[in-house]
Design an enzyme around this catalytic site. Sequence first.
Site, PDB file in Angstrom:
ATOM      1  N   GLU A 370       0.819  -1.218   0.000  1.00 19.91           N
ATOM      2  CA  GLU A 370       0.000   0.000   0.000  1.00 19.91           C
ATOM      3  C   GLU A 370       0.851   1.265   0.000  1.00 19.91           C
ATOM      4  OE1 GLU A 370      -3.073  -0.463  -0.668  1.00 19.91           O
ATOM      5  OE2 GLU A 370      -2.806  -2.616  -0.402  1.00 19.91           O
ATOM      6  N   ARG A 865     -19.794 -11.161  -9.255  1.00 26.31           N
ATOM      7  CA  ARG A 865     -18.402 -11.560  -9.469  1.00 26.31           C
ATOM      8  C   ARG A 865     -17.832 -12.273  -8.249  1.00 26.31           C
ATOM      9  NH1 ARG A 865     -18.749  -6.177  -8.798  1.00 26.31           N
ATOM     10  NH2 ARG A 865     -17.709  -5.269  -6.988  1.00 26.31           N
TER      11      ARG A 865
END
Length: 940
Positions: A370, A865
Amino acid sequence: VSLSSRQLVAMDMVTMVIWVMVLPFMAQGADITEVDQFLTEYLERALVTTKEGRSNVGSRKPWEEDVRLPRHIIPLHYDIYLHPDLETDLFSGHVTIQIEVTQPSQHLLLHTKDLNITRTELTTEDGHQVDILHAFEFGKNQFWVIQPVATLKSGKYFLLIKFTGSLTNGLDGFYKSVYTNNKGREVAIATSKFEPTSARKAFPCFDEPSFKPTFSVSLVRPTKGYIALSNMPVQKELPNTPAKGLTTVIFAKSVPMVTYLACFIVCDFEFEETFTSNHNTRFRVYATREQKHRVNYSLDVGANITDYFESYFGIPYPLPKQDMIAIPDFSSGAMEHWGLITYRETTLLYDQLESSSANQQRVATVVSHELAHQWFGNLVTLAWWDDLWLNEGFASYMEYKGVKHYHPDWEMDAQFLLLDLHPVMDLDSTLHSHPIIQKATHPEQIYELFDKISYQKGASVLRMLENFMGPEQFRNGVHLFLDQYKYKNAVTDDLWKALEGVSEEQLPIKQMMDTWTRQMGYPVLHVEDLHQGKLTIRQERYLNNGHKNKENVAKFSWDVPLTWITSETNKTSFQMFGQTEDKLRIAVPKTTSWVKFNVGQLGYYRVNYPAKAWNNFIDLLRTQHTIFSPMDRASLLNDAFALAESGHITYTVPLTMAEYLVHETHLVPIKTAFRKLSGIESYLENMDTIGLFKSYLENILEQMYTRVGWADQGTHVEKLTRSYVLKKACKNGHNQCNKQAGELLLKWIDNESFPIPANLRTTVYKYGMAAVGTEEIWGTMLHRFVAEKNADCKLRLIKGLASIQNEKVLQKFIKMATNGTIIRVQDFHYTMMAIHHNPIGSKIVWKFVRTNWKKVENLFSGKQRKCNRLVKSLVDAFTTKKELQEVKELFKKYPAKGEKSRTREQTIEKIIYNINWQADHFEDIKTFFERRGTSDNSSP
């Protein structure tokens, strides 16, 4: 006024409106030509658009034709005000967007989803009101459509939109998360998660990555006990605003950034703080009061790696602060919001006494990933989602560098093979893989791009690129790229141009890397027999189904950076195998007895050797395996098993080779081999050779088990190795392993304070429950699960709860997993997979998903999904035509939303592959084990 007959029919309905509009024109002295032009334009536009924004005269409107926003309307700045009400679970707000219209426009389009828009106003830059004919939602493309009465001229405008929304529409957008504090009271917070297309669920916006405006944010929080956080530092606070007991928090203006990076949080969390060494940047980690003592590790790791990335990239971290925060309910592992990175608790919090080494590594790698995004993705942003890999591939590769800097003893270079390279090579060898750069427009297509190809293949080809460019030139090129495009958008070719600009050898980077990023798959290099120090090599596309239907498969070729070592030297040699070359010839000393290609498996390709060379490698591994590095040992194993899968060699080669593992001590080759062996085991599960196969595994595991023991000691990688070997031994039915797990579980059940090392708890909970678990023991574990605050510990307990050999209890556990109370919705997939891995649980879970599809879809907030990915995981080992038909019928009953689903195609392909594998390889496997059973000589 000249009107068509169709317009005349509608005159009665709009007469009043027309006169109201025409009279001001006449009062100002407008002539009849001007009035005629105005009325004609107005009526034409009014009469061709229905309430829902659809055309009613045959011609499609722009918002119907294209899911993308127009390029000529540019957002420059957002002024956002949000007021979450944690008691009603609603939020209200307004946004003023400064926009620039670069060419005359008859409409404005921006995004909205699940919002109730109550007011829309448009003014010119100097404050004049622009009359709006229609403002409506076109839900199919998630647009808010604004039609002004008159065509907008080029210039700057201010668009004000007021709206309300719900905080309970899933775990994306602006949503509510709840945790239970030490007093047993539920505490609600408001938080956000926008990537890739959910900022539109929090405020109407131009929700595409090519727009990088600035943001001014105001958040309303309860005055008592709560704080508000956003990307930038707090500028000021207004007590008792908008009402008594509430405080409006105003944040500093942001740097230019995309909508998916905006972040809004109202919570009661606490923090620990430090400052980075390079630029004294304020660094904080937030968590609930109960978890605050677990933030120190990520705080130290984060500040240290931030300094490292500043030095590596040669560009300072651009914001005045960096916050990281652990969210109780979070759909992803983490999200790189600029200046306020959000994490699932398991990826940010680490407890030295309670957390495992695997959890520690997970925290370090996710934090590093990150933080890399603060440059790759935030400072420089992809222009559109087809270049997603520029964000995720780079962050996935750079995370290893960050962790290696902080933990140089963790062997992260070698672990790359396990965590990224090998998993993605399996996926990328299928017909339904896709290129790294892949076109996508619809939100469902965009979400599907967040897969192993974008992350792990992206990282793998960058690793290969750095290896043949050289680390320093690669680093210089990355710096040049980031510096040229900071606060802007970029595409893949911009990166190649920057790298070419620093290449001392003037390498044609774009030409080479296009073969890896714009084509799916990868090559296998076929090596001919070594003769008089000369070798000939050719390449072809590697497919895991080998030669089946080869004539119907697209043929690709690659620029392959070929590396090798020999029996004469460990010094790496290099030569480029060009995509236009039919064959490559290399020379080695005539005294060479072996050549090992793809040194360290740094290249994204496989190597197939002649039979004599494979036998030579088998003998070398059996007698002196340390002659090769752990990465090269893993490389030989991985290639041998993969080439047997595809039919290039027989299974005798990898199965004989793997027998050397009785001497192996390193995690990477051990785990590489057992991943492949576990796959074979699943294919043989219901066949008569399964006993022989388990005996084969037992011979390998027995010596490993004795060597690693149960004492939680050694280096970080040694602890990971012990944990892995114990789990494999117990799974394979090792009597002593399962007995020990059961005994330790019973001691812990009798006394919760009984010390089980964190690294061994999964083994004890899971295999102990399978060995000695009763309903009473299960109930005790469930009680401790509910009371547990450490999210990492809770996941280990889920695995234990899922392992009881009692179908009735498993049914009860599934019911708990679906009600969202005892088990968080974010952990539903994890829980279902834990039950699935219980031999008696797999059919129960599959039946539940098939018969409760809508319920499962609702748990995932309607996101099909996620259902598709769950099914893909559940049926990965299906081997029968009956099971294949069940999956096809499920997909037919619940068709894919939008266009076709690649995940579904991959699921079907995998089952067909499994069925073919049994037909193609069963006799080969059977013959190997029958020979092995009658002879101590296992050489091929």
